[in-house]
Write a protein that holds these residues in place. Structure first.
Motif, PDB file in Angstrom:
ATOM      1  N   SER A  16       0.872  -1.160   0.000  1.00  0.00           N
ATOM      2  CA  SER A  16       0.000   0.000   0.000  1.00  0.00           C
ATOM      3  C   SER A  16       0.915   1.217   0.000  1.00  0.00           C
ATOM      4  O   SER A  16       1.699   1.402   0.926  1.00  0.00           O
ATOM      5  CB  SER A  16      -0.891  -0.003   1.237  1.00  0.00           C
ATOM      6  N   GLY A  18       1.464   5.206  -0.015  1.00  0.00           N
ATOM      7  CA  GLY A  18       0.862   6.499   0.296  1.00  0.00           C
ATOM      8  C   GLY A  18       1.634   7.601  -0.391  1.00  0.00           C
ATOM      9  O   GLY A  18       1.937   7.525  -1.577  1.00  0.00           O
ATOM     10  N   GLY A  28      -2.343   8.111   2.673  1.00  0.00           N
ATOM     11  CA  GLY A  28      -3.388   8.926   2.072  1.00  0.00           C
ATOM     12  C   GLY A  28      -4.643   8.902   2.923  1.00  0.00           C
ATOM     13  O   GLY A  28      -4.932   7.911   3.598  1.00  0.00           O
ATOM     14  N   GLU A  33      -8.082   4.883  -3.837  1.00  0.00           N
ATOM     15  CA  GLU A  33      -6.804   4.322  -4.229  1.00  0.00           C
ATOM     16  C   GLU A  33      -6.936   3.653  -5.588  1.00  0.00           C
ATOM     17  O   GLU A  33      -8.056   3.386  -6.049  1.00  0.00           O
ATOM     18  CB  GLU A  33      -6.297   3.318  -3.197  1.00  0.00           C
ATOM     19  N   ALA A  49      -2.400   5.282  -2.969  1.00  0.00           N
ATOM     20  CA  ALA A  49      -3.408   6.216  -2.469  1.00  0.00           C
ATOM     21  C   ALA A  49      -3.506   7.420  -3.394  1.00  0.00           C
ATOM     22  O   ALA A  49      -2.494   7.922  -3.871  1.00  0.00           O
ATOM     23  CB  ALA A  49      -3.035   6.671  -1.059  1.00  0.00           C
TER      24      ALA A  49
END
Length: 130
Positions: A16, A18, A28, A33, A49
């Motif tokens: 993930s 950000g 984020g 996303e 994100a």
């Protein structure tokens, strides 16, 4: 460079991603996303994100705040920063080549060539004070 062909075939754990603002990783907050796929295999690699307008403004403000310090840095000091950057690129060449392969769908030899060309640009920049 070693031959990381076995590593290239391994499926990495989903990530993930950000934002990176003022030297810090920031998650984020938009709740939105997008998927990130490995273009060579079509496999989902993770998610990135999407920034809100406020997050974008904060990133711009952080960049504007950093500008006077960098502008006040002598060319020789800037070149030293770039030499260190070059050393890091060379030190992590295999890892970066694998990232180029998994994120841009390049074959590993093309990714290595692209990285080499990028390092050549950094070398040029290092010589600017001369």
């Amino acid at each position: 460079m070693s031959t990381p062909s076995h590593a290239a075939g391994r499926a990495a754990a989903p990530f993930s991603l950000g934002h990176f603002v003022a030297g810090h990783h920031v998650a984020g907050t938009s709740g939105r996303e997008g998927p990130v796929y490995n273009p060579a295999t079509g496999a989902l690699r993770g998610h990135v994100a999407f920034a809100t307008a406020d997050e974008t403004r904060a990133a711009i403000a952080a960049a504007e705040a950093a500008l006077p310090g960098w502008a006040g840095t002598t060319p020789l000091q800037r070149a030293r920063v770039m030499f260190r950057f070059k050393a890091l690129l060379e030190e992590h060449a295999d890892e970066l080549s694998l990232l180029l392969t998994s994120e841009h769908g390049k074959v590993l030899s093309d990714a290595r060539g692209e990285l080499t060309r990028g390092i050549e640009v950094v070398e040029f920049v290092c010589g600017i004070p001369q």
